[in-house]
Scaffold this motif. Structure first.
Motif, PDB file in Angstrom:
ATOM      1  N   PRO A   1       0.817  -1.207   0.000  1.00 35.15           N
ATOM      2  CA  PRO A   1       0.000   0.000   0.000  1.00 35.15           C
ATOM      3  C   PRO A   1       0.859   1.269   0.000  1.00 35.15           C
ATOM      4  CG  PRO A   1      -0.818  -1.577   1.618  1.00 35.15           C
ATOM      5  CD  PRO A   1       0.528  -2.075   1.155  1.00 35.15           C
ATOM      6  N   ILE A   2       0.406   2.294  -0.666  1.00 33.90           N
ATOM      7  CA  ILE A   2       1.173   3.504  -0.870  1.00 33.90           C
ATOM      8  C   ILE A   2       1.343   4.279   0.434  1.00 33.90           C
ATOM      9  CG2 ILE A   2      -0.830   4.976  -1.391  1.00 33.90           C
ATOM     10  CD1 ILE A   2       0.845   6.215  -3.666  1.00 33.90           C
ATOM     11  N   GLY A   3       2.517   4.905   0.608  1.00 36.83           N
ATOM     12  CA  GLY A   3       2.744   5.797   1.743  1.00 36.83           C
ATOM     13  C   GLY A   3       3.475   5.153   2.903  1.00 36.83           C
ATOM     14  N   LEU A   4       3.928   6.016   3.837  1.00 37.42           N
ATOM     15  CA  LEU A   4       4.563   5.568   5.071  1.00 37.42           C
ATOM     16  C   LEU A   4       3.525   5.360   6.154  1.00 37.42           C
ATOM     17  CD1 LEU A   4       7.737   7.867   5.303  1.00 37.42           C
ATOM     18  CD2 LEU A   4       7.512   5.594   4.275  1.00 37.42           C
ATOM     19  N   ASP A   5       3.868   4.553   7.130  1.00 40.09           N
ATOM     20  CA  ASP A   5       2.967   4.262   8.253  1.00 40.09           C
ATOM     21  C   ASP A   5       2.975   5.431   9.233  1.00 40.09           C
ATOM     22  OD1 ASP A   5       1.400   3.212  10.233  1.00 40.09           O
ATOM     23  OD2 ASP A   5       2.864   1.721  10.887  1.00 40.09           O
ATOM     24  N   LEU A   6       2.089   6.401   9.000  1.00 40.89           N
ATOM     25  CA  LEU A   6       1.957   7.552   9.887  1.00 40.89           C
ATOM     26  C   LEU A   6       0.650   7.520  10.669  1.00 40.89           C
ATOM     27  CD1 LEU A   6       3.135  10.455   7.512  1.00 40.89           C
ATOM     28  CD2 LEU A   6       4.523   8.984   8.982  1.00 40.89           C
ATOM     29  N   GLY A   7      -0.139   6.476  10.465  1.00 43.76           N
ATOM     30  CA  GLY A   7      -1.454   6.441  11.089  1.00 43.76           C
ATOM     31  C   GLY A   7      -2.426   7.402  10.437  1.00 43.76           C
TER      32      GLY A   7
ATOM     33  N   GLU B   1      -3.819  13.950   5.668  1.00 42.97           N
ATOM     34  CA  GLU B   1      -2.810  13.128   6.339  1.00 42.97           C
ATOM     35  C   GLU B   1      -2.240  12.081   5.380  1.00 42.97           C
ATOM     36  OE1 GLU B   1      -4.523  13.305  10.941  1.00 42.97           O
ATOM     37  OE2 GLU B   1      -5.027  11.611   9.639  1.00 42.97           O
ATOM     38  N   THR B   2      -3.116  11.516   4.561  1.00 39.62           N
ATOM     39  CA  THR B   2      -2.665  10.517   3.594  1.00 39.62           C
ATOM     40  C   THR B   2      -1.724  11.136   2.567  1.00 39.62           C
ATOM     41  OG1 THR B   2      -4.725   9.282   3.885  1.00 39.62           O
ATOM     42  CG2 THR B   2      -3.432   8.812   1.906  1.00 39.62           C
ATOM     43  N   ALA B   3      -1.999  12.370   2.161  1.00 42.63           N
ATOM     44  CA  ALA B   3      -1.117  13.060   1.223  1.00 42.63           C
ATOM     45  C   ALA B   3       0.268  13.250   1.828  1.00 42.63           C
ATOM     46  CB  ALA B   3      -1.719  14.405   0.827  1.00 42.63           C
ATOM     47  N   VAL B   4       0.324  13.578   3.117  1.00 43.28           N
ATOM     48  CA  VAL B   4       1.617  13.701   3.802  1.00 43.28           C
ATOM     49  C   VAL B   4       2.328  12.350   3.824  1.00 43.28           C
ATOM     50  CG1 VAL B   4       2.743  14.180   6.011  1.00 43.28           C
ATOM     51  CG2 VAL B   4       0.910  15.673   5.200  1.00 43.28           C
ATOM     52  N   SER B   5       1.577  11.284   4.098  1.00 44.33           N
ATOM     53  CA  SER B   5       2.153   9.939   4.129  1.00 44.33           C
ATOM     54  C   SER B   5       2.755   9.565   2.780  1.00 44.33           C
ATOM     55  CB  SER B   5       1.067   8.935   4.525  1.00 44.33           C
ATOM     56  OG  SER B   5       1.476   7.605   4.290  1.00 44.33           O
ATOM     57  N   ILE B   6       2.016   9.867   1.712  1.00 42.71           N
ATOM     58  CA  ILE B   6       2.483   9.511   0.366  1.00 42.71           C
ATOM     59  C   ILE B   6       3.695  10.338  -0.021  1.00 42.71           C
ATOM     60  CG2 ILE B   6       1.878   9.518  -2.091  1.00 42.71           C
ATOM     61  CD1 ILE B   6      -1.043   8.943  -1.201  1.00 42.71           C
ATOM     62  N   THR B   7       3.625  11.642   0.176  1.00 42.84           N
ATOM     63  CA  THR B   7       4.753  12.485  -0.225  1.00 42.84           C
ATOM     64  C   THR B   7       5.983  12.219   0.637  1.00 42.84           C
ATOM     65  OG1 THR B   7       3.821  14.303   1.103  1.00 42.84           O
ATOM     66  CG2 THR B   7       3.367  14.315  -1.260  1.00 42.84           C
TER      67      THR B   7
END
Length: 381
Positions: free
Chosen positions: A326-332, A338-344
């Protein structure tokens, strides 16, 4: 130098002399990369930063002295002093080498031409001699467009041709860097270190799926300096009004648009569609292209099913290993923002060869050089 292009462009257009201080080498942990500059004009006005504040005062004084004396370029090194906590130096513990030189715009029309291109958002590069014979130190030449045309000189035709060949590669990659040339009769007898300041076209972020997550991601991508495209086959969702931060919104089947559009080694692809009829042909194509990053949204069950379908479509294991899913880092993350921050965050870590772990858990310098050709153009100077 190009981190302060707007101001330098204005000074050059006005014919105002200035002193230019440029970071030419970094050792250990330092806040800003080679190519970053601070400049001071004859009225004492300063622009830019080379250390985030640690040594700006000392560099300003060097610039003022070079402007006053009109002498040759001067080199200086700044680092942290354990013996004298109040000495001028970098509190981060690294070292930087700085070249300070006087620039007379009237004698360097090629520099003004390069800055013209930069402020208009077009590709350009400036090659600056940062190490070599004293009479060549600080000399520049400019490359415009794809680098096929250049102006200025570093000393001789042989030296110019040798540098231009190397500078074109950096311009294509969108990366500022130092190249070493010369030291032999085939190129030029003098050995030179040349810092190539690059302003390339912005890297591309292709977002497939006109959903709320795409709206937040397009805003984050634009903030990071990407040229953002949102593509979806459904015209009712793919509208400019829904994606004000995207540079373009395209109504087309995702894989068909990817086939037709221009990509390079800095392009990132984010697949947010959650629909196999879009995802599979799109990802099969994306994973076969020499691009920087491919990520796809979905649950772990979706990821497993997607991988199975991709394998059946002929995607190799090596290609599948390139997929961030799944795309992105594990930031919760929960919200689109928030998902955009995880992906970028994952894109930044991936393109810089970083771990994505908290810095508090790591060791060694926190600042590192990115792999060749991976930095967004606006992130370099």
């Amino acid at each position: 130098m190009l981190n302060i292009a707007d101001t330098l462009h204005a000074w050059c257009r006005e014919g105002r002399p200035f002193a230019l201080a440029t970071v030419i080498q970094v050792s250990g942990s330092a806040p800003l990369p080679p190519g970053t500059s601070l400049a001071v004009n004859t009225d004492g006005e300063a622009v830019g930063s080379i250390s985030g504040g640690c040594v700006e005062g000392a560099v300003y004084e060097l610039c003022a002295q070079v402007l006053k004396d009109g002498g040759p370029p001067a080199r200086a090194r700044f680092g942290y002093s354990d013996d004298d906590a109040f000495a001028v130096g970098l509190t981060c513990g690294g070292e930087i080498d700085v070249l300070v030189q006087r620039v007379e715009p009237a004698t360097r029309p090629h520099l003004t031409a390069a800055l013209d291109e930069v402020v208009l958002g077009r590709p350009a590069a400036v090659a600056q001699v940062v190490d070599g014979p004293e009479e060549l130190l600080g000399r520049t030449l400019s490359l415009l467009g794809d680098g096929s045309a250049y102006d200025g000189t570093l000393g001789s035709d042989n030296e110019d041709r040798a540098v231009v060949a190397r500078a074109r590669a950096l311009l294509r990659a969108g990366r500022t860097g130092v190249v070493d040339v010369g030291g032999d009769q085939d190129t030029c007898p003098e050995k030179l270190a040349v810092l190539v300041h690059v302003h390339a076209a912005p890297p591309r972020m292709l977002i497939f799926g006109a959903v709320d997550f795409a709206a937040a991601l397009s805003r984050a991508g634009s903030f990071l300096g990407y040229r953002v495209t949102v593509c979806d086959a459904r015209p009712v969702f793919a509208t400019a009004a829904r994606f004000p931060y995207a540079d373009e919104v395209v109504v087309d089947w995702p894989h068909r648009h990817l086939e037709r559009t221009q990509v390079d080694t800095r392009t990132v692809v984010c697949v947010l569609t959650h629909d196999a009829k879009f995802d599979i042909p799109l990802l099969a194509l994306a994973l076969s292209l020499p691009i920087a990053y491919v990520g796809a949204m979905g649950s772990r069950r979706t990821h497993e099913d997607r991988n199975r379908r991709l394998s059946e479509a002929g995607v190799t294991k090596a290609q599948l290993a390139r997929l961030s899913s799944p795309i992105g880092l594990d930031l919760g993350a929960h919200t689109p923002e928030e998902t955009a921050v995880s992906i970028t965050a994952e894109i930044i870590a991936h393109t810089n060869g970083a771990t994505g772990l908290p810095l508090s858990l790591g060791v060694g310098p926190i600042h590192r050089a990115a792999p060749a050709g991976t930095l967004p153009a606006r992130a370099t100077a």
